[in-house]
Design a protein around this motif. Structure first.
Motif, PDB file in Angstrom:
ATOM      1  N   THR A 118       0.855  -1.194   0.000  1.00  0.00           N
ATOM      2  CA  THR A 118       0.000   0.000   0.000  1.00  0.00           C
ATOM      3  C   THR A 118       0.887   1.239   0.000  1.00  0.00           C
ATOM      4  N   GLN A 131      -0.881  -2.214  15.731  1.00  0.00           N
ATOM      5  CA  GLN A 131      -1.127  -0.762  15.746  1.00  0.00           C
ATOM      6  C   GLN A 131      -0.903  -0.200  17.145  1.00  0.00           C
ATOM      7  N   ASN A 158      -7.420   4.832   3.722  1.00  0.00           N
ATOM      8  CA  ASN A 158      -6.636   4.409   2.563  1.00  0.00           C
ATOM      9  C   ASN A 158      -6.787   2.902   2.374  1.00  0.00           C
TER      10      ASN A 158
HETATM   11  N1  SAH Z   1      -4.735   1.660   5.422  1.00  0.00           N
HETATM   12  C1  SAH Z   1      -3.689   0.679   5.521  1.00  0.00           C
HETATM   13  C2  SAH Z   1      -4.212  -0.763   5.439  1.00  0.00           C
HETATM   14  C3  SAH Z   1      -5.077  -1.129   4.284  1.00  0.00           C
HETATM   15  S1  SAH Z   1      -5.586  -2.830   4.377  1.00  0.00           S
HETATM   16  C4  SAH Z   1      -2.620   0.953   4.483  1.00  0.00           C
HETATM   17  O1  SAH Z   1      -2.841   1.802   3.644  1.00  0.00           O
HETATM   18  O2  SAH Z   1      -1.566   0.318   4.521  1.00  0.00           O
HETATM   19  C5  SAH Z   1      -7.246  -2.762   5.013  1.00  0.00           C
HETATM   20  C6  SAH Z   1      -7.353  -2.512   6.486  1.00  0.00           C
HETATM   21  O3  SAH Z   1      -8.737  -2.463   6.845  1.00  0.00           O
HETATM   22  C7  SAH Z   1      -6.746  -3.567   7.392  1.00  0.00           C
HETATM   23  O4  SAH Z   1      -6.246  -2.929   8.537  1.00  0.00           O
HETATM   24  C8  SAH Z   1      -7.951  -4.448   7.715  1.00  0.00           C
HETATM   25  O5  SAH Z   1      -7.773  -5.237   8.851  1.00  0.00           O
HETATM   26  C9  SAH Z   1      -9.010  -3.417   7.884  1.00  0.00           C
HETATM   27  N2  SAH Z   1     -10.395  -3.856   7.668  1.00  0.00           N
HETATM   28  C10 SAH Z   1     -10.866  -4.563   6.634  1.00  0.00           C
HETATM   29  N3  SAH Z   1     -12.201  -4.718   6.711  1.00  0.00           N
HETATM   30  C11 SAH Z   1     -12.596  -4.060   7.817  1.00  0.00           C
HETATM   31  C12 SAH Z   1     -13.852  -3.808   8.426  1.00  0.00           C
HETATM   32  N4  SAH Z   1     -14.997  -4.274   7.916  1.00  0.00           N
HETATM   33  N5  SAH Z   1     -13.882  -3.070   9.551  1.00  0.00           N
HETATM   34  C13 SAH Z   1     -12.746  -2.577  10.087  1.00  0.00           C
HETATM   35  N6  SAH Z   1     -11.517  -2.772   9.544  1.00  0.00           N
HETATM   36  C14 SAH Z   1     -11.447  -3.503   8.435  1.00  0.00           C
END
Ligand code: SAH
Length: 360
Positions: free
Chosen positions: A49, A124, A153
């Protein structure tokens, strides 16, 4: 058979085929599933990412928070929120950038992290131990008392979608059923779905709809309208979608979505038009979608890069440049990724967005 596959097969035996949205949700939520494993982004995870590529990404978002905080008249107390913080990298970089304006840092009452994965929450908590962090399971739980500055993101792409295939003059929902050998196989609903016909009925067409994403965009918009502040959504997607964009990624390789349920990351392109419509109906003013490369350029990525390279000294500057190139390159993330911003009615445009980039 993997633990998640066995649970899915058992579920389908008892309750019948799953639609794709339910399949995605279960792969994430089941025992031993994707959220429990918490692999996610990063070199050791499943996919790369923007914040994992370059520290500048989170820093620029932090600087844009400062700029917008100033534009709002420097509110004395605010909250920061991130949806799906992954490895906590973006927030760590953002927080460091906030440190360039002590007045903003002092105004931050809490850093709200919306995260469902216990494994990623632990990571985290560790990486962001110095921040006033609070974990939340859903956007609905974000407090509404103070202006809220939100970054999401690569969050929306992970939320479930439904898929419909145009076959012989009718839309059929795509399902996950049991194949002849008892494994998972795609199937089609036997009844047509009540959707309007495609523009060009001769082309093979797949439509993707996501009530989950649209509902989330609406809740986020309501929050921003109610408490003030702004939300920045960055993801890969298009203003309008046509086609099958469901993808599964495992350790940086594309796999069949049915091959490694619960082990591969499932996602699909974000329909920014649908998000914008949902957020606008909920009362927010919407800006974008704007190509990520353009937003980052306007937020001063070149200047920040030059500074970091100069500080890094000979040799180590090259990796910094490569990371930024990938963020900006239209063939990599520069065009495929887009940014959408939500503000309350009458608020100034968010940093990096021009007044005429307001979504119509
Ligand atoms: N924003 C970060 C990670 C992106 S991956 C970056 O840019 O690197 C997606 C993230 O969303 C992960 O932390 C995953 O565990 C979380 N996630 C996915 N589905 C979710 C949901 N329904 N509710 C809360 N968090 C969620």
């Amino acid at each position: 058979m993997s633990r998640v596959r066995a649970q899915l097969v058992d579920w389908i035996r008892r309750h019948g085929p799953l639609d794709v949205a339910r399949f995605m949700g279960l792969c994430a939520a089941l025992r031993g599933g994707y959220l429990e494993r918490g692999a996610g982004p990063g070199a050791q995870g499943d996919f790369v990412t923007a914040p994992e590529l370059s520290q500048i990404f989170g820093e620029l978002i932090g600087l844009s928070f400062i700029a917008h905080w100033k534009a709002l008249g420097r509110p004395r107390a605010v909250r920061i929120a991130e949806l799906g913080p992954g490895r906590g990298t973006l927030m760590a970089d953002l927080w460091r950038a906030l440190g360039t304006c002590q007045e903003v840092r002092a105004a931050v009452r809490s850093v709200e992290l919306v995260e469902l994965s216990p494994a990623l929450r632990a990571l985290q908590a560790e990486r962001l131990a110095a921040l006033p962090v609070r974990f939340r399971s859903a956007v609905e739980q974000l407090p509404q008392d103070l202006p809220l500055f939100v970054i999401a993101n690569e969050f929306f792409d992970a939320l479930p979608i439904h898929q419909y295939l145009w076959i012989e003059g009718a839309w059929r929902e795509r399902l996950v059923a049991l194949g002849p050998e008892g494994g998972l196989a795609f199937a089609l609903a036997p009844w047509p779905a009540p959707l309007p016909p495609p523009q060009d009925p001769s082309a093979p067409v797949v439509r993707e709809l996501s009530p989950a994403r649209e509902a989330l965009a609406a809740v986020l918009a309501e929050r921003i309208v109610q408490s003030g502040g702004f939300a920045l959504v960055i993801d890969y997607g298009e203003p309008e979608l046509m086609g099958d964009t469901l993808q599964a990624v495992h350790r940086h390789r594309r796999v069949d979505p049915l091959d490694r349920p619960g082990e591969a990351d499932l996602s699909s392109l974000v329909d920014f038009g649908a998000l914008a419509r949902a957020a606008a109906s909920a009362g927010a003013e919407v800006y974008g979608p704007l190509a990520q490369g353009r937003l980052l350029a306007r937020l001063g990525i070149r200047l920040r890069l030059a500074r970091l390279v100069a500080e890094a000294g000979p040799g180590s500057g090259e990796a910094l440049v490569r990371g930024v190139e990938r963020l900006l390159d239209p063939q990599a993330m520069g065009e495929r990724f887009k940014a959408l911003a939500l503000v309350p009615p009458g608020a100034p445009p968010p940093p990096g967005f021009a007044a005429e980039e307001r979504w119509r």
